[in-house]
Design a protein around this motif. Structure first.
Motif, PDB file in Angstrom:
ATOM      1  N   LYS A 395       0.741  -0.997   0.090  1.00  0.00           N
ATOM      2  CA  LYS A 395      -0.007  -0.020  -0.063  1.00  0.00           C
ATOM      3  C   LYS A 395       0.808   1.167   0.137  1.00  0.00           C
ATOM      4  CE  LYS A 395      -3.847  -2.318   2.562  1.00  0.00           C
ATOM      5  NZ  LYS A 395      -4.728  -2.419   1.252  1.00  0.00           N
ATOM      6  N   LYS A 398       0.124   5.395  -2.833  1.00  0.00           N
ATOM      7  CA  LYS A 398      -0.888   6.360  -2.736  1.00  0.00           C
ATOM      8  C   LYS A 398      -0.853   7.681  -3.408  1.00  0.00           C
ATOM      9  CE  LYS A 398      -3.475   3.711  -0.060  1.00  0.00           C
ATOM     10  NZ  LYS A 398      -3.576   3.920   1.261  1.00  0.00           N
ATOM     11  N   LYS A 399       0.705   8.180  -3.489  1.00  0.00           N
ATOM     12  CA  LYS A 399       0.754   9.144  -4.090  1.00  0.00           C
ATOM     13  C   LYS A 399       0.518   9.368  -5.579  1.00  0.00           C
ATOM     14  CE  LYS A 399       5.953   8.493  -4.497  1.00  0.00           C
ATOM     15  NZ  LYS A 399       7.354   8.785  -4.176  1.00  0.00           N
ATOM     16  N   LEU A 401      -2.071   7.897  -6.907  1.00  0.00           N
ATOM     17  CA  LEU A 401      -3.763   7.789  -7.168  1.00  0.00           C
ATOM     18  C   LEU A 401      -4.076   8.798  -8.015  1.00  0.00           C
ATOM     19  CD1 LEU A 401      -4.843   6.392  -3.989  1.00  0.00           C
ATOM     20  CD2 LEU A 401      -5.083   5.055  -6.040  1.00  0.00           C
TER      21      LEU A 401
END
Length: 526
Positions: A395, A398-399, A401
Protein backbone atom coordinates in the motif's frame (compact mmCIF):
# COMPACT_ATOMS: atom_id res chain seq x y z
CA UNK A 1 54.99 -16.05 -8.18
CA UNK A 2 51.57 -14.48 -7.55
CA UNK A 3 51.87 -11.50 -9.94
CA UNK A 4 54.38 -12.99 -12.38
CA UNK A 5 53.83 -12.04 -16.01
CA UNK A 6 54.99 -13.72 -19.19
CA UNK A 7 57.33 -10.74 -19.62
CA UNK A 8 59.22 -11.91 -16.52
CA UNK A 9 60.02 -15.38 -17.92
CA UNK A 10 62.79 -14.36 -20.32
CA UNK A 11 60.76 -15.05 -23.46
CA UNK A 12 61.58 -13.27 -26.71
CA UNK A 13 59.33 -10.51 -27.98
CA UNK A 14 57.85 -12.50 -30.87
CA UNK A 15 56.56 -15.13 -28.43
CA UNK A 16 55.17 -12.45 -26.11
CA UNK A 17 53.27 -11.00 -29.07
CA UNK A 18 51.77 -14.41 -29.90
CA UNK A 19 50.82 -14.90 -26.24
CA UNK A 20 49.17 -11.48 -26.22
CA UNK A 21 47.22 -12.31 -29.40
CA UNK A 22 45.92 -15.48 -27.72
CA UNK A 23 44.69 -13.44 -24.76
CA UNK A 24 46.86 -15.18 -22.15
CA UNK A 25 47.35 -12.59 -19.40
CA UNK A 26 49.68 -14.45 -17.09
CA UNK A 27 51.39 -17.84 -16.85
CA UNK A 28 49.87 -20.78 -15.02
CA UNK A 29 51.89 -22.24 -12.14
CA UNK A 30 53.50 -24.97 -14.23
CA UNK A 31 54.43 -22.40 -16.90
CA UNK A 32 55.83 -19.89 -14.39
CA UNK A 33 58.00 -22.49 -12.67
CA UNK A 34 59.18 -24.58 -15.62
CA UNK A 35 59.80 -22.07 -18.45
CA UNK A 36 62.73 -20.24 -16.75
CA UNK A 37 64.44 -23.54 -15.86
CA UNK A 38 63.89 -25.07 -19.30
CA UNK A 39 65.05 -21.85 -20.97
CA UNK A 40 68.30 -22.12 -19.01
CA UNK A 41 68.86 -25.52 -20.59
CA UNK A 42 68.06 -27.84 -17.69
CA UNK A 43 66.44 -31.21 -18.26
CA UNK A 44 63.09 -31.02 -16.53
CA UNK A 45 60.32 -33.14 -15.04
CA UNK A 46 57.09 -31.13 -14.90
CA UNK A 47 54.47 -32.74 -12.70
CA UNK A 48 51.01 -31.16 -12.90
CA UNK A 49 47.49 -32.36 -13.45
CA UNK A 50 45.60 -32.17 -16.73
CA UNK A 51 44.24 -28.75 -17.64
CA UNK A 52 47.05 -26.65 -16.14
CA UNK A 53 48.77 -25.44 -19.31
CA UNK A 54 51.58 -27.99 -19.72
CA UNK A 55 51.62 -27.69 -23.54
CA UNK A 56 52.51 -24.00 -23.46
CA UNK A 57 55.04 -24.73 -20.69
CA UNK A 58 57.20 -26.91 -22.91
CA UNK A 59 56.13 -25.29 -26.19
CA UNK A 60 57.29 -21.81 -25.21
CA UNK A 61 60.54 -23.20 -23.77
CA UNK A 62 61.35 -24.97 -27.05
CA UNK A 63 60.37 -22.06 -29.30
CA UNK A 64 62.40 -19.66 -27.17
CA UNK A 65 65.67 -21.61 -27.52
CA UNK A 66 65.28 -23.56 -30.76
CA UNK A 67 68.10 -23.09 -33.26
CA UNK A 68 67.08 -23.80 -36.82
CA UNK A 69 69.17 -26.38 -38.66
CA UNK A 70 68.68 -28.45 -41.80
CA UNK A 71 67.13 -31.23 -39.69
CA UNK A 72 64.46 -31.95 -37.06
CA UNK A 73 65.20 -29.75 -34.02
CA UNK A 74 62.57 -31.14 -31.65
CA UNK A 75 60.56 -34.34 -31.24
CA UNK A 76 57.47 -34.39 -29.00
CA UNK A 77 55.92 -37.76 -28.13
CA UNK A 78 52.27 -38.01 -27.05
CA UNK A 79 50.17 -41.08 -26.12
CA UNK A 80 47.27 -40.44 -28.52
CA UNK A 81 46.62 -38.92 -31.92
CA UNK A 82 44.08 -36.55 -30.36
CA UNK A 83 46.74 -35.13 -28.02
CA UNK A 84 49.24 -34.93 -30.89
CA UNK A 85 46.77 -32.80 -32.86
CA UNK A 86 46.05 -30.66 -29.80
CA UNK A 87 49.76 -30.03 -29.15
CA UNK A 88 50.34 -29.28 -32.85
CA UNK A 89 47.52 -26.72 -32.91
CA UNK A 90 48.81 -25.03 -29.74
CA UNK A 91 52.36 -24.84 -31.12
CA UNK A 92 51.08 -23.30 -34.36
CA UNK A 93 49.41 -20.53 -32.36
CA UNK A 94 52.45 -19.93 -30.16
CA UNK A 95 54.82 -19.88 -33.16
CA UNK A 96 52.69 -17.36 -35.06
CA UNK A 97 55.63 -14.97 -35.48
CA UNK A 98 58.34 -17.65 -35.78
CA UNK A 99 59.54 -19.17 -39.03
CA UNK A 100 59.02 -22.66 -37.63
CA UNK A 101 57.40 -25.64 -39.36
CA UNK A 102 55.52 -28.08 -37.12
CA UNK A 103 54.30 -31.49 -38.33
CA UNK A 104 51.95 -33.89 -36.50
CA UNK A 105 52.41 -37.61 -37.26
CA UNK A 106 50.10 -40.36 -36.01
CA UNK A 107 48.27 -43.50 -37.09
CA UNK A 108 44.94 -43.11 -38.84
CA UNK A 109 46.29 -40.47 -41.19
CA UNK A 110 48.04 -41.12 -44.50
CA UNK A 111 51.65 -42.11 -43.85
CA UNK A 112 52.51 -41.19 -47.45
CA UNK A 113 51.27 -37.67 -46.83
CA UNK A 114 53.44 -37.49 -43.70
CA UNK A 115 56.46 -38.79 -45.61
CA UNK A 116 55.98 -36.10 -48.28
CA UNK A 117 55.76 -33.43 -45.56
CA UNK A 118 58.98 -34.69 -43.94
CA UNK A 119 60.82 -34.30 -47.24
CA UNK A 120 60.20 -30.56 -47.04
CA UNK A 121 61.79 -28.71 -44.12
CA UNK A 122 60.28 -29.56 -40.71
CA UNK A 123 61.58 -28.15 -37.40
CA UNK A 124 59.28 -29.80 -34.85
CA UNK A 125 57.62 -33.21 -35.07
CA UNK A 126 54.71 -34.05 -32.75
CA UNK A 127 53.65 -37.67 -32.84
CA UNK A 128 52.60 -40.94 -31.27
CA UNK A 129 55.45 -43.37 -30.51
CA UNK A 130 54.24 -46.05 -32.93
CA UNK A 131 54.00 -43.77 -35.95
CA UNK A 132 57.28 -41.99 -35.12
CA UNK A 133 59.06 -45.34 -34.91
CA UNK A 134 57.46 -46.49 -38.17
CA UNK A 135 58.78 -43.36 -39.95
CA UNK A 136 62.23 -43.92 -38.44
CA UNK A 137 62.28 -47.53 -39.70
CA UNK A 138 61.32 -46.31 -43.18
CA UNK A 139 64.38 -44.02 -43.02
CA UNK A 140 62.34 -40.88 -43.65
CA UNK A 141 62.45 -39.41 -40.13
CA UNK A 142 66.00 -38.54 -39.03
CA UNK A 143 66.49 -37.44 -35.42
CA UNK A 144 70.29 -37.09 -35.29
CA UNK A 145 70.07 -33.27 -34.98
CA UNK A 146 67.33 -33.09 -32.34
CA UNK A 147 67.91 -30.45 -29.68
CA UNK A 148 64.76 -31.11 -27.61
CA UNK A 149 62.89 -34.27 -26.63
CA UNK A 150 59.49 -33.89 -24.95
CA UNK A 151 57.55 -36.77 -23.41
CA UNK A 152 54.03 -35.41 -22.91
CA UNK A 153 51.61 -37.26 -20.60
CA UNK A 154 54.45 -39.69 -19.90
CA UNK A 155 52.44 -41.70 -17.36
CA UNK A 156 49.71 -42.32 -19.95
CA UNK A 157 52.28 -43.48 -22.51
CA UNK A 158 53.68 -45.99 -20.04
CA UNK A 159 50.16 -47.14 -19.08
CA UNK A 160 49.46 -47.79 -22.75
CA UNK A 161 52.56 -49.96 -23.09
CA UNK A 162 54.72 -47.57 -25.13
CA UNK A 163 57.90 -47.93 -23.03
CA UNK A 164 59.75 -50.05 -25.61
CA UNK A 165 58.77 -47.73 -28.46
CA UNK A 166 59.86 -44.68 -26.44
CA UNK A 167 63.25 -46.20 -25.71
CA UNK A 168 63.68 -47.15 -29.35
CA UNK A 169 63.02 -43.53 -30.36
CA UNK A 170 65.40 -42.19 -27.69
CA UNK A 171 68.21 -44.37 -29.05
CA UNK A 172 67.96 -42.43 -32.33
CA UNK A 173 68.61 -39.09 -30.58
CA UNK A 174 71.94 -37.40 -29.89
CA UNK A 175 73.13 -37.55 -26.27
CA UNK A 176 73.57 -33.78 -26.22
CA UNK A 177 69.94 -32.76 -26.12
CA UNK A 178 67.48 -31.33 -23.64
CA UNK A 179 64.80 -33.67 -22.29
CA UNK A 180 61.50 -32.34 -20.93
CA UNK A 181 59.16 -34.87 -19.33
CA UNK A 182 55.63 -33.83 -18.35
CA UNK A 183 53.31 -36.08 -16.39
CA UNK A 184 50.30 -35.86 -14.08
CA UNK A 185 51.62 -38.60 -11.78
CA UNK A 186 55.07 -39.89 -10.90
CA UNK A 187 55.00 -43.73 -10.76
CA UNK A 188 58.25 -45.69 -10.33
CA UNK A 189 58.51 -46.33 -14.10
CA UNK A 190 58.69 -42.59 -14.77
CA UNK A 191 61.44 -42.13 -12.20
CA UNK A 192 63.36 -45.03 -13.73
CA UNK A 193 62.98 -43.53 -17.21
CA UNK A 194 64.16 -40.13 -15.95
CA UNK A 195 67.19 -41.58 -14.19
CA UNK A 196 68.17 -43.48 -17.32
CA UNK A 197 67.78 -40.75 -19.94
CA UNK A 198 67.95 -37.35 -18.22
CA UNK A 199 71.00 -35.42 -17.01
CA UNK A 200 72.06 -35.67 -13.37
CA UNK A 201 71.31 -31.99 -12.70
CA UNK A 202 67.73 -32.24 -14.03
CA UNK A 203 65.05 -30.26 -12.20
CA UNK A 204 61.73 -31.51 -10.85
CA UNK A 205 58.85 -29.03 -10.80
CA UNK A 206 55.73 -30.23 -9.00
CA UNK A 207 52.50 -28.26 -8.90
CA UNK A 208 50.29 -29.11 -5.97
CA UNK A 209 47.04 -30.70 -7.05
CA UNK A 210 44.10 -28.36 -6.63
CA UNK A 211 40.49 -29.34 -6.07
CA UNK A 212 38.70 -29.44 -9.40
CA UNK A 213 35.24 -29.87 -7.90
CA UNK A 214 32.35 -27.48 -8.42
CA UNK A 215 29.50 -29.59 -7.12
CA UNK A 216 27.26 -26.89 -5.60
CA UNK A 217 27.08 -24.77 -8.73
CA UNK A 218 24.54 -25.28 -11.49
CA UNK A 219 26.50 -25.27 -14.75
CA UNK A 220 24.94 -24.62 -18.14
CA UNK A 221 26.55 -24.42 -21.58
CA UNK A 222 24.92 -22.52 -24.43
CA UNK A 223 26.29 -23.56 -27.82
CA UNK A 224 26.46 -20.51 -30.08
CA UNK A 225 28.03 -19.28 -33.28
CA UNK A 226 30.46 -16.40 -32.76
CA UNK A 227 28.34 -13.92 -34.75
CA UNK A 228 25.29 -14.61 -32.55
CA UNK A 229 27.07 -14.70 -29.20
CA UNK A 230 26.09 -11.21 -28.04
CA UNK A 231 22.41 -11.69 -28.88
CA UNK A 232 22.52 -15.05 -27.10
CA UNK A 233 23.93 -13.34 -23.99
CA UNK A 234 21.19 -10.69 -24.10
CA UNK A 235 18.48 -13.36 -24.40
CA UNK A 236 19.79 -15.23 -21.37
CA UNK A 237 20.18 -12.04 -19.29
CA UNK A 238 16.73 -10.76 -20.28
CA UNK A 239 15.13 -14.08 -19.38
CA UNK A 240 17.06 -14.84 -16.20
CA UNK A 241 17.49 -11.29 -14.85
CA UNK A 242 20.58 -12.06 -12.71
CA UNK A 243 20.77 -9.93 -9.57
CA UNK A 244 24.55 -9.58 -9.57
CA UNK A 245 26.86 -11.30 -12.05
CA UNK A 246 30.51 -11.39 -13.12
CA UNK A 247 31.03 -11.84 -16.86
CA UNK A 248 34.44 -13.10 -18.01
CA UNK A 249 36.17 -12.27 -21.29
CA UNK A 250 39.46 -13.70 -22.52
CA UNK A 251 41.08 -10.39 -23.52
CA UNK A 252 41.17 -6.75 -22.43
CA UNK A 253 39.85 -5.72 -25.84
CA UNK A 254 37.01 -8.21 -25.43
CA UNK A 255 36.06 -6.59 -22.11
CA UNK A 256 35.96 -3.11 -23.65
CA UNK A 257 33.85 -4.23 -26.62
CA UNK A 258 31.36 -6.18 -24.52
CA UNK A 259 30.92 -3.36 -21.98
CA UNK A 260 30.29 -0.87 -24.79
CA UNK A 261 27.74 -3.16 -26.46
CA UNK A 262 25.96 -3.86 -23.16
CA UNK A 263 25.84 -0.19 -22.16
CA UNK A 264 24.31 0.65 -25.55
CA UNK A 265 21.55 -1.82 -24.64
CA UNK A 266 21.02 -0.09 -21.26
CA UNK A 267 22.52 -2.79 -19.04
CA UNK A 268 24.02 -1.40 -15.82
CA UNK A 269 27.57 -2.62 -16.37
CA UNK A 270 31.24 -1.64 -16.08
CA UNK A 271 34.48 -3.40 -16.99
CA UNK A 272 37.79 -4.19 -15.31
CA UNK A 273 41.13 -5.17 -16.85
CA UNK A 274 44.85 -4.58 -16.45
CA UNK A 275 45.10 -1.47 -18.66
CA UNK A 276 42.69 0.47 -16.44
CA UNK A 277 44.08 2.66 -13.65
CA UNK A 278 44.02 1.35 -10.10
CA UNK A 279 41.72 4.22 -9.14
CA UNK A 280 39.23 3.26 -11.85
CA UNK A 281 39.31 -0.40 -10.83
CA UNK A 282 38.86 0.42 -7.15
CA UNK A 283 35.91 2.70 -7.93
CA UNK A 284 34.29 0.12 -10.22
CA UNK A 285 34.67 -2.67 -7.66
CA UNK A 286 33.21 -0.44 -4.93
CA UNK A 287 30.12 0.24 -7.08
CA UNK A 288 29.78 -3.48 -7.82
CA UNK A 289 29.99 -4.43 -4.13
CA UNK A 290 27.44 -1.76 -3.20
CA UNK A 291 24.97 -3.06 -5.79
CA UNK A 292 25.16 0.01 -8.04
CA UNK A 293 26.16 -2.32 -10.91
CA UNK A 294 24.31 -5.45 -12.00
CA UNK A 295 27.18 -6.70 -14.12
CA UNK A 296 30.97 -6.58 -13.92
CA UNK A 297 32.85 -7.64 -17.06
CA UNK A 298 36.45 -8.66 -16.34
CA UNK A 299 39.49 -10.60 -17.44
CA UNK A 300 40.82 -13.39 -15.20
CA UNK A 301 43.70 -11.31 -13.87
CA UNK A 302 41.60 -8.22 -13.12
CA UNK A 303 39.05 -10.38 -11.29
CA UNK A 304 41.64 -11.89 -8.98
CA UNK A 305 40.84 -11.06 -5.38
CA UNK A 306 37.25 -10.04 -6.12
CA UNK A 307 35.32 -11.37 -3.16
CA UNK A 308 31.76 -10.12 -3.43
CA UNK A 309 28.94 -11.64 -1.40
CA UNK A 310 25.79 -12.56 -3.24
CA UNK A 311 27.14 -13.11 -6.77
CA UNK A 312 24.28 -15.13 -8.25
CA UNK A 313 25.81 -15.81 -11.67
CA UNK A 314 29.23 -16.26 -13.22
CA UNK A 315 29.09 -16.01 -17.00
CA UNK A 316 31.88 -17.24 -19.28
CA UNK A 317 31.31 -15.05 -22.33
CA UNK A 318 34.64 -16.48 -23.52
CA UNK A 319 35.62 -19.94 -22.30
CA UNK A 320 38.88 -20.25 -20.39
CA UNK A 321 42.20 -21.51 -21.79
CA UNK A 322 42.57 -24.17 -19.07
CA UNK A 323 40.42 -26.14 -16.65
CA UNK A 324 41.93 -24.63 -13.51
CA UNK A 325 40.92 -21.10 -14.56
CA UNK A 326 37.36 -22.30 -15.21
CA UNK A 327 37.13 -23.71 -11.69
CA UNK A 328 38.51 -20.48 -10.19
CA UNK A 329 36.05 -18.38 -12.20
CA UNK A 330 32.85 -20.17 -11.32
CA UNK A 331 33.92 -20.54 -7.69
CA UNK A 332 32.97 -16.88 -7.24
CA UNK A 333 29.32 -17.89 -7.03
CA UNK A 334 27.59 -20.48 -4.86
CA UNK A 335 29.52 -19.49 -1.75
CA UNK A 336 28.53 -20.04 1.89
CA UNK A 337 26.21 -22.91 0.87
CA UNK A 338 24.16 -20.63 -1.36
CA UNK A 339 22.97 -21.62 -4.79
CA UNK A 340 25.05 -20.41 -7.70
CA UNK A 341 24.77 -20.55 -11.47
CA UNK A 342 27.55 -20.65 -14.07
CA UNK A 343 26.72 -20.03 -17.73
CA UNK A 344 29.20 -20.63 -20.55
CA UNK A 345 28.75 -19.48 -24.14
CA UNK A 346 30.61 -22.06 -26.22
CA UNK A 347 31.51 -21.53 -29.87
CA UNK A 348 32.37 -24.54 -32.08
CA UNK A 349 36.12 -23.98 -31.73
CA UNK A 350 35.79 -24.11 -27.92
CA UNK A 351 34.12 -27.53 -27.82
CA UNK A 352 37.37 -29.37 -27.10
CA UNK A 353 38.01 -27.13 -24.07
CA UNK A 354 34.50 -27.85 -22.78
CA UNK A 355 35.15 -31.58 -23.12
CA UNK A 356 38.35 -31.17 -21.07
CA UNK A 357 36.44 -29.27 -18.38
CA UNK A 358 33.82 -32.02 -18.15
CA UNK A 359 36.45 -34.76 -18.07
CA UNK A 360 38.67 -33.19 -15.40
CA UNK A 361 36.01 -31.73 -13.08
CA UNK A 362 33.60 -34.65 -13.61
CA UNK A 363 30.85 -32.04 -13.36
CA UNK A 364 27.44 -32.17 -14.96
CA UNK A 365 27.26 -29.32 -17.44
CA UNK A 366 23.74 -29.04 -18.84
CA UNK A 367 23.15 -28.07 -22.45
CA UNK A 368 21.07 -24.89 -22.30
CA UNK A 369 18.39 -23.86 -24.76
CA UNK A 370 18.38 -20.18 -25.71
CA UNK A 371 15.04 -18.61 -24.73
CA UNK A 372 12.67 -17.37 -27.41
CA UNK A 373 11.36 -13.81 -27.39
CA UNK A 374 7.93 -15.15 -26.42
CA UNK A 375 9.44 -17.00 -23.44
CA UNK A 376 11.33 -13.88 -22.36
CA UNK A 377 8.18 -11.75 -22.56
CA UNK A 378 6.07 -14.29 -20.66
CA UNK A 379 8.70 -14.49 -17.93
CA UNK A 380 8.79 -10.71 -17.59
CA UNK A 381 4.98 -10.57 -17.47
CA UNK A 382 4.95 -13.12 -14.63
CA UNK A 383 7.63 -11.15 -12.76
CA UNK A 384 5.74 -7.88 -13.28
CA UNK A 385 2.47 -9.39 -12.04
CA UNK A 386 4.24 -10.49 -8.85
CA UNK A 387 5.79 -7.03 -8.38
CA UNK A 388 2.37 -5.36 -8.80
CA UNK A 389 0.91 -7.77 -6.25
CA UNK A 390 3.69 -6.98 -3.76
CA UNK A 391 3.27 -3.22 -4.25
CA UNK A 392 -0.49 -3.46 -3.70
CA UNK A 393 0.07 -5.44 -0.50
CA UNK A 394 2.50 -2.81 0.82
CA UNK A 395 0.00 0.00 0.00
CA UNK A 396 2.80 2.47 -0.79
CA UNK A 397 1.30 3.67 -4.09
CA UNK A 398 -1.05 6.38 -2.69
CA UNK A 399 0.84 9.37 -4.14
CA UNK A 400 0.19 8.04 -7.66
CA UNK A 401 -3.59 7.74 -7.22
CA UNK A 402 -4.42 11.18 -8.74
CA UNK A 403 -2.48 10.28 -11.92
CA UNK A 404 -4.15 6.85 -12.06
CA UNK A 405 -7.64 8.43 -11.72
CA UNK A 406 -6.80 10.96 -14.46
CA UNK A 407 -5.64 8.17 -16.80
CA UNK A 408 -8.75 6.07 -16.20
CA UNK A 409 -11.00 9.12 -16.76
CA UNK A 410 -9.48 9.67 -20.20
CA UNK A 411 -8.61 6.20 -21.48
CA UNK A 412 -9.98 2.68 -21.58
CA UNK A 413 -8.54 0.88 -18.48
CA UNK A 414 -7.18 -2.18 -20.30
CA UNK A 415 -5.60 -0.08 -23.05
CA UNK A 416 -4.08 2.29 -20.49
CA UNK A 417 -2.53 -0.57 -18.51
CA UNK A 418 -1.23 -2.14 -21.75
CA UNK A 419 0.42 1.16 -22.73
CA UNK A 420 2.10 1.45 -19.33
CA UNK A 421 3.36 -2.14 -19.60
CA UNK A 422 4.74 -1.44 -23.09
CA UNK A 423 6.63 1.59 -21.78
CA UNK A 424 8.07 -0.56 -18.98
CA UNK A 425 9.00 -3.56 -21.12
CA UNK A 426 10.57 -1.42 -23.86
CA UNK A 427 13.14 -0.44 -21.21
CA UNK A 428 13.68 -4.01 -20.04
CA UNK A 429 13.88 -5.78 -23.41
CA UNK A 430 17.41 -4.66 -24.15
CA UNK A 431 18.06 -6.29 -27.53
CA UNK A 432 15.99 -5.53 -30.62
CA UNK A 433 15.18 -9.14 -31.37
CA UNK A 434 14.16 -9.73 -34.98
CA UNK A 435 13.36 -13.44 -34.66
CA UNK A 436 11.44 -15.27 -31.96
CA UNK A 437 14.15 -17.92 -31.63
CA UNK A 438 17.91 -18.01 -32.13
CA UNK A 439 19.47 -21.19 -33.52
CA UNK A 440 21.99 -22.81 -31.22
CA UNK A 441 25.29 -24.22 -32.45
CA UNK A 442 26.95 -27.39 -31.23
CA UNK A 443 29.84 -29.73 -31.80
CA UNK A 444 27.53 -31.76 -34.00
CA UNK A 445 26.30 -28.94 -36.24
CA UNK A 446 26.71 -30.21 -39.77
CA UNK A 447 27.49 -33.73 -38.55
CA UNK A 448 26.10 -36.83 -40.24
CA UNK A 449 24.78 -39.60 -37.98
CA UNK A 450 25.80 -43.05 -39.16
CA UNK A 451 24.34 -46.45 -38.26
CA UNK A 452 26.86 -49.25 -37.52
CA UNK A 453 25.63 -52.88 -37.38
CA UNK A 454 27.82 -53.72 -34.37
CA UNK A 455 27.30 -53.12 -30.67
CA UNK A 456 27.97 -54.11 -27.07
CA UNK A 457 27.39 -57.82 -27.75
CA UNK A 458 30.47 -57.68 -30.00
CA UNK A 459 32.63 -56.24 -27.16
CA UNK A 460 32.74 -52.91 -28.96
CA UNK A 461 34.25 -49.86 -27.19
CA UNK A 462 34.36 -46.20 -28.22
CA UNK A 463 38.15 -46.27 -28.47
CA UNK A 464 38.08 -49.37 -30.68
CA UNK A 465 35.45 -47.81 -32.94
CA UNK A 466 37.33 -44.50 -33.30
CA UNK A 467 40.55 -46.33 -34.17
CA UNK A 468 38.70 -48.52 -36.68
CA UNK A 469 37.21 -45.48 -38.44
CA UNK A 470 40.47 -43.51 -38.35
CA UNK A 471 42.63 -46.37 -39.63
CA UNK A 472 40.28 -47.65 -42.35
CA UNK A 473 38.97 -44.35 -43.66
CA UNK A 474 42.28 -42.54 -43.14
CA UNK A 475 40.62 -39.67 -41.30
CA UNK A 476 41.38 -37.85 -38.08
CA UNK A 477 39.83 -39.35 -34.96
CA UNK A 478 38.91 -35.80 -33.89
CA UNK A 479 36.33 -35.73 -36.71
CA UNK A 480 34.31 -38.39 -34.86
CA UNK A 481 32.19 -36.35 -32.45
CA UNK A 482 29.64 -38.59 -30.76
CA UNK A 483 29.27 -42.34 -30.31
CA UNK A 484 26.28 -44.21 -28.86
CA UNK A 485 26.95 -47.94 -28.48
CA UNK A 486 23.78 -49.99 -27.98
CA UNK A 487 23.38 -53.75 -27.54
CA UNK A 488 23.17 -54.78 -31.20
CA UNK A 489 24.23 -51.66 -33.11
CA UNK A 490 25.75 -48.21 -32.69
CA UNK A 491 25.29 -44.62 -33.86
CA UNK A 492 28.31 -42.47 -34.75
CA UNK A 493 28.18 -38.73 -35.55
CA UNK A 494 30.99 -37.69 -37.90
CA UNK A 495 31.79 -34.42 -39.63
CA UNK A 496 29.92 -34.01 -42.89
CA UNK A 497 33.04 -33.90 -45.09
CA UNK A 498 34.14 -37.43 -44.13
CA UNK A 499 30.88 -39.38 -43.86
CA UNK A 500 30.99 -40.79 -47.42
CA UNK A 501 34.61 -41.82 -46.92
CA UNK A 502 33.69 -43.67 -43.71
CA UNK A 503 30.86 -45.53 -45.44
CA UNK A 504 33.00 -46.40 -48.49
CA UNK A 505 36.14 -47.48 -46.63
CA UNK A 506 34.66 -49.14 -43.52
CA UNK A 507 31.56 -50.92 -44.82
CA UNK A 508 31.98 -54.67 -45.27
CA UNK A 509 35.16 -54.77 -43.16
CA UNK A 510 35.30 -57.06 -40.13
CA UNK A 511 35.60 -55.56 -36.65
CA UNK A 512 35.90 -57.92 -33.67
CA UNK A 513 34.98 -60.80 -35.98
CA UNK A 514 31.76 -59.21 -37.29
CA UNK A 515 31.37 -57.73 -40.78
CA UNK A 516 30.19 -54.14 -40.35
CA UNK A 517 27.35 -52.61 -42.33
CA UNK A 518 27.25 -48.80 -42.29
CA UNK A 519 24.58 -46.42 -43.57
CA UNK A 520 23.27 -42.94 -42.86
CA UNK A 521 20.96 -43.25 -39.84
CA UNK A 522 17.28 -42.50 -40.26
CA UNK A 523 15.17 -40.78 -37.62
CA UNK A 524 13.05 -43.93 -37.28
CA UNK A 525 15.92 -45.98 -35.85
CA UNK A 526 15.99 -46.18 -32.04
Amino acid sequence: MENLKFENLGLKQSLLQAINDLGYEEPSQIQAKSIPLASEGFDLIGQAQTGTGKTAAFGLSILNNLEKTNGIASIILTPTRELAIQVFEELKKLSKYEKVNVLPVYGGDSIQKQIRALKSHVDIVVGTPGRVLDLIKRRVLHLDKVQFLVLDEADEMLNMGFIDDIESVIKELPEERQTLLFSATMPPQIKKLANKYMKKDSKHVEIKKVAMTVSKIKQVAFFVNHKNKFEALCRVLDFDSPEIAIIFCKTKRGVDELVQNMQEKNYVVEGMHGDMSQMHRTKTLKRFKEGALNFLVATDVAARGIDVDGVTHVINYDLTQDVESYVHRIGRTGRANREGTAYSFVTPRENSMLRDIKRVTKAEIIKGELPTVKEILNKKLDDKFFQIQETLNKKDYKKYLPLAINILDNFEPVEAISALLKMEFDKEMSFEYTNDSLKSASAEDGDIRLFFSIGKRDNLTKKLLINFIADRARVKGSKVNKIDILENFSFVSVEKDIHKKVIDKCSGIKLNGRRVNIEVATKKRK
